[in-house]
Design a protein around this motif. Sequence first.
Motif, PDB file in Angstrom:
ATOM      1  N   PRO A 101      19.948  40.332 125.959  1.00 20.17           N
ATOM      2  CA  PRO A 101      20.483  39.605 127.105  1.00 20.17           C
ATOM      3  C   PRO A 101      21.962  39.350 126.857  1.00 20.17           C
ATOM      4  CG  PRO A 101      19.219  38.129 125.711  1.00 20.17           C
ATOM      5  CD  PRO A 101      19.034  39.511 125.142  1.00 20.17           C
ATOM      6  N   VAL A 102      22.760  39.388 127.908  1.00 23.30           N
ATOM      7  CA  VAL A 102      24.222  39.369 127.754  1.00 23.30           C
ATOM      8  C   VAL A 102      24.827  38.211 128.538  1.00 23.30           C
ATOM      9  CG1 VAL A 102      26.331  40.676 128.131  1.00 23.30           C
ATOM     10  CG2 VAL A 102      24.250  41.868 127.431  1.00 23.30           C
ATOM     11  N   LEU A 103      25.684  37.453 127.870  1.00 24.19           N
ATOM     12  CA  LEU A 103      26.442  36.396 128.523  1.00 24.19           C
ATOM     13  C   LEU A 103      27.897  36.829 128.603  1.00 24.19           C
ATOM     14  CD1 LEU A 103      23.846  34.884 127.499  1.00 24.19           C
ATOM     15  CD2 LEU A 103      25.257  32.825 127.434  1.00 24.19           C
ATOM     16  N   VAL A 104      28.436  36.893 129.812  1.00 27.32           N
ATOM     17  CA  VAL A 104      29.817  37.325 130.016  1.00 27.32           C
ATOM     18  C   VAL A 104      30.608  36.219 130.701  1.00 27.32           C
ATOM     19  CG1 VAL A 104      28.954  39.673 130.334  1.00 27.32           C
ATOM     20  CG2 VAL A 104      29.625  38.345 132.325  1.00 27.32           C
ATOM     21  N   GLY A 105      31.885  36.170 130.410  1.00 28.67           N
ATOM     22  CA  GLY A 105      32.757  35.215 131.077  1.00 28.67           C
ATOM     23  C   GLY A 105      33.116  35.694 132.476  1.00 28.67           C
ATOM     24  N   SER A 106      33.402  34.751 133.345  1.00 29.87           N
ATOM     25  CA  SER A 106      33.714  35.070 134.745  1.00 29.87           C
ATOM     26  C   SER A 106      35.179  35.460 134.885  1.00 29.87           C
ATOM     27  CB  SER A 106      33.398  33.885 135.650  1.00 29.87           C
ATOM     28  OG  SER A 106      34.070  32.717 135.183  1.00 29.87           O
ATOM     29  N   SER A 107      35.573  36.534 134.206  1.00 26.52           N
ATOM     30  CA  SER A 107      36.963  36.990 134.218  1.00 26.52           C
ATOM     31  C   SER A 107      37.046  38.424 134.704  1.00 26.52           C
ATOM     32  CB  SER A 107      37.565  36.895 132.809  1.00 26.52           C
ATOM     33  OG  SER A 107      38.852  37.477 132.768  1.00 26.52           O
ATOM     34  N   GLY A 108      37.894  38.662 135.695  1.00 31.07           N
ATOM     35  CA  GLY A 108      38.145  40.021 136.150  1.00 31.07           C
ATOM     36  C   GLY A 108      36.883  40.772 136.522  1.00 31.07           C
ATOM     37  N   GLY A 109      36.722  41.970 135.935  1.00 25.98           N
ATOM     38  CA  GLY A 109      35.577  42.803 136.250  1.00 25.98           C
ATOM     39  C   GLY A 109      34.397  42.634 135.310  1.00 25.98           C
ATOM     40  N   ALA A 110      34.485  41.709 134.345  1.00 26.62           N
ATOM     41  CA  ALA A 110      33.393  41.523 133.388  1.00 26.62           C
ATOM     42  C   ALA A 110      32.046  41.230 134.052  1.00 26.62           C
ATOM     43  CB  ALA A 110      33.756  40.416 132.395  1.00 26.62           C
ATOM     44  N   PRO A 111      31.994  40.407 135.110  1.00 26.96           N
ATOM     45  CA  PRO A 111      30.695  40.134 135.742  1.00 26.96           C
ATOM     46  C   PRO A 111      29.981  41.368 136.283  1.00 26.96           C
ATOM     47  CG  PRO A 111      32.283  38.468 136.393  1.00 26.96           C
ATOM     48  CD  PRO A 111      33.059  39.543 135.668  1.00 26.96           C
ATOM     49  N   ASP A 112      30.717  42.488 136.493  1.00 25.17           N
ATOM     50  CA  ASP A 112      30.075  43.715 136.969  1.00 25.17           C
ATOM     51  C   ASP A 112      29.070  44.266 135.966  1.00 25.17           C
ATOM     52  OD1 ASP A 112      31.683  43.545 139.189  1.00 25.17           O
ATOM     53  OD2 ASP A 112      33.054  45.153 138.593  1.00 25.17           O
ATOM     54  N   THR A 113      29.197  43.870 134.706  1.00 25.55           N
ATOM     55  CA  THR A 113      28.348  44.447 133.663  1.00 25.55           C
ATOM     56  C   THR A 113      26.967  43.803 133.575  1.00 25.55           C
ATOM     57  OG1 THR A 113      29.258  42.955 131.975  1.00 25.55           O
ATOM     58  CG2 THR A 113      30.374  45.078 132.300  1.00 25.55           C
ATOM     59  N   VAL A 114      26.743  42.702 134.285  1.00 26.31           N
ATOM     60  CA  VAL A 114      25.431  42.052 134.258  1.00 26.31           C
ATOM     61  C   VAL A 114      24.968  41.753 135.678  1.00 26.31           C
ATOM     62  CG1 VAL A 114      25.883  40.955 132.030  1.00 26.31           C
ATOM     63  CG2 VAL A 114      26.281  39.678 134.137  1.00 26.31           C
ATOM     64  N   ARG A 115      23.675  41.557 135.814  1.00 30.78           N
ATOM     65  CA  ARG A 115      23.112  40.994 137.034  1.00 30.78           C
ATOM     66  C   ARG A 115      22.687  39.580 136.677  1.00 30.78           C
ATOM     67  NH1 ARG A 115      19.637  46.319 138.846  1.00 30.78           N
ATOM     68  NH2 ARG A 115      21.343  47.392 139.918  1.00 30.78           N
ATOM     69  N   HIS A 116      23.429  38.634 137.210  1.00 29.61           N
ATOM     70  CA  HIS A 116      23.250  37.229 136.835  1.00 29.61           C
ATOM     71  C   HIS A 116      21.805  36.795 137.055  1.00 29.61           C
ATOM     72  CE1 HIS A 116      24.493  33.105 136.112  1.00 29.61           C
ATOM     73  NE2 HIS A 116      23.849  32.742 137.212  1.00 29.61           N
ATOM     74  N   GLY A 117      21.214  36.263 135.980  1.00 30.04           N
ATOM     75  CA  GLY A 117      19.841  35.786 136.060  1.00 30.04           C
ATOM     76  C   GLY A 117      18.801  36.856 135.837  1.00 30.04           C
ATOM     77  N   GLU A 118      19.212  38.135 135.803  1.00 33.58           N
ATOM     78  CA  GLU A 118      18.271  39.233 135.598  1.00 33.58           C
ATOM     79  C   GLU A 118      18.483  39.923 134.260  1.00 33.58           C
ATOM     80  OE1 GLU A 118      18.087  42.044 138.769  1.00 33.58           O
ATOM     81  OE2 GLU A 118      18.232  40.521 140.341  1.00 33.58           O
ATOM     82  N   THR A 119      19.726  40.305 133.963  1.00 33.14           N
ATOM     83  CA  THR A 119      20.015  40.985 132.695  1.00 33.14           C
ATOM     84  C   THR A 119      20.885  40.118 131.783  1.00 33.14           C
ATOM     85  OG1 THR A 119      22.058  42.053 133.472  1.00 33.14           O
ATOM     86  CG2 THR A 119      19.976  43.183 133.932  1.00 33.14           C
ATOM     87  N   GLY A 120      21.304  38.981 132.287  1.00 28.14           N
ATOM     88  CA  GLY A 120      22.156  38.077 131.522  1.00 28.14           C
ATOM     89  C   GLY A 120      22.701  36.994 132.419  1.00 28.14           C
ATOM     90  N   PHE A 121      23.778  36.366 131.998  1.00 29.41           N
ATOM     91  CA  PHE A 121      24.381  35.290 132.779  1.00 29.41           C
ATOM     92  C   PHE A 121      25.898  35.442 132.799  1.00 29.41           C
ATOM     93  CE2 PHE A 121      20.452  33.260 131.145  1.00 29.41           C
ATOM     94  CZ  PHE A 121      19.869  32.916 132.353  1.00 29.41           C
ATOM     95  N   VAL A 122      26.482  35.052 133.915  1.00 31.74           N
ATOM     96  CA  VAL A 122      27.928  34.932 134.015  1.00 31.74           C
ATOM     97  C   VAL A 122      28.263  33.461 133.804  1.00 31.74           C
ATOM     98  CG1 VAL A 122      29.970  35.229 135.469  1.00 31.74           C
ATOM     99  CG2 VAL A 122      28.068  36.855 135.629  1.00 31.74           C
TER     100      VAL A 122
END
Length: 384
Positions: free
Chosen positions: A309-330
């Motif tokens: 599971p992947v946690l990414v920061g809400s910066s630029g295009g980083a949120p494109d790499t996850v589906r929030h709540g499905e594959t990780g969290f922004v």
Amino acid sequence: MQPRTLLITNDFPPRRGGIETFCYEMARRMPGADGGGVVVYTSRTEGQEEAERRFDGQQPFPVVRDTSRMLLPTRRVARRAAELLDQHGCERVLVGAAAPLGLLAGGLRDAGARRIIAMSHGHEVWWARVPGASSVLRRIGEKVDVMTYLGDFTRDEIGRALRPVDRERMARLAPGVDPKAFTAKGDGTPVRERYGLGEGPVILCACRLVPRKGVDTLIRAMTWVRQAIPNARLVVVGSGPDEKRLRRLASWAGVGEEVVFAGSHGHDEMPSFYAAANVFAMPCRTRKAGLEAEGLGIVFLEAAASGLPVLVGSSGGAPDTVRHGETGFVVDGREPRPLATKLVRLLSDPDYAKAMGQRGRERVLKEWTWDMSAERLEELFRAA
């Protein structure tokens, strides 16, 4: 006869980084790469001469190292690039990072290049937002056939600096992952033993140690994570100018023993680090009034391919790499407490985390592989 391609870039292995990986994976997948179909023109790294010689000698295509530590669009570099174009019979040019080397496009066109593609990453956003630099980016957009973008964020930001006609010629070219190298079945035992991690849950972060990556927020979050899960550890892979400050912060926050700074490691070593982890987190954040933002983040894709599971920061295009709540969290890369809450939720429920990681790997296999990226690049080269 297959067309030959000249790749011009400052970002090439054995240097480490996302752009370096991107350029290399595209180079080795180009048509005829094992038979002279691609030539790489790149710079040298001081103190890495022997490593570069070894690496270059292992490649099936020629790698030409300039005498300088950074290629710039000077007359000398333009002349050398044109010579290589002619010497190797290249008809196509791939510029590894659009700004500023895309300025070479005009001279290369005069030298015989029929199609020129310039890849953009995150740093071109800075060029697009600064008045003087934006005019340079605009000129590059006029000279190349295609300027690529990673996702909606980089397209919109870079596109503002281009003429409408050049904006229409932008095309998406995203990075990918080798799903055979990064797999959910990897062995993390050697990493756990090397760093004394035991059997407890491990949070992994891998990045260049600079403020934008949000490692300090992750360290602060560990104070709350440890209250809920006392045997949790944080492993930070990477090096950079912020390392001393981060080490002091970990000590000051009382988690100095729980945060492991593993240093920089080669790309081929990273699968074992992912295999040793339970969660991947890099809470990147946008800085300097938007001039510093995450373009995308290959590490997020590698972690997902590894079943994490992947946690990414809400910066630029980083949120494109996850589906929030499905594959990780922004997450907000400036707020340690909410980040800690998400980490505790994942570490305290292994089945929940595993299911999220599995969905992440499935998404990578469908949308984010290097073979897909290479096919897309070839489409762009063949389009007329």
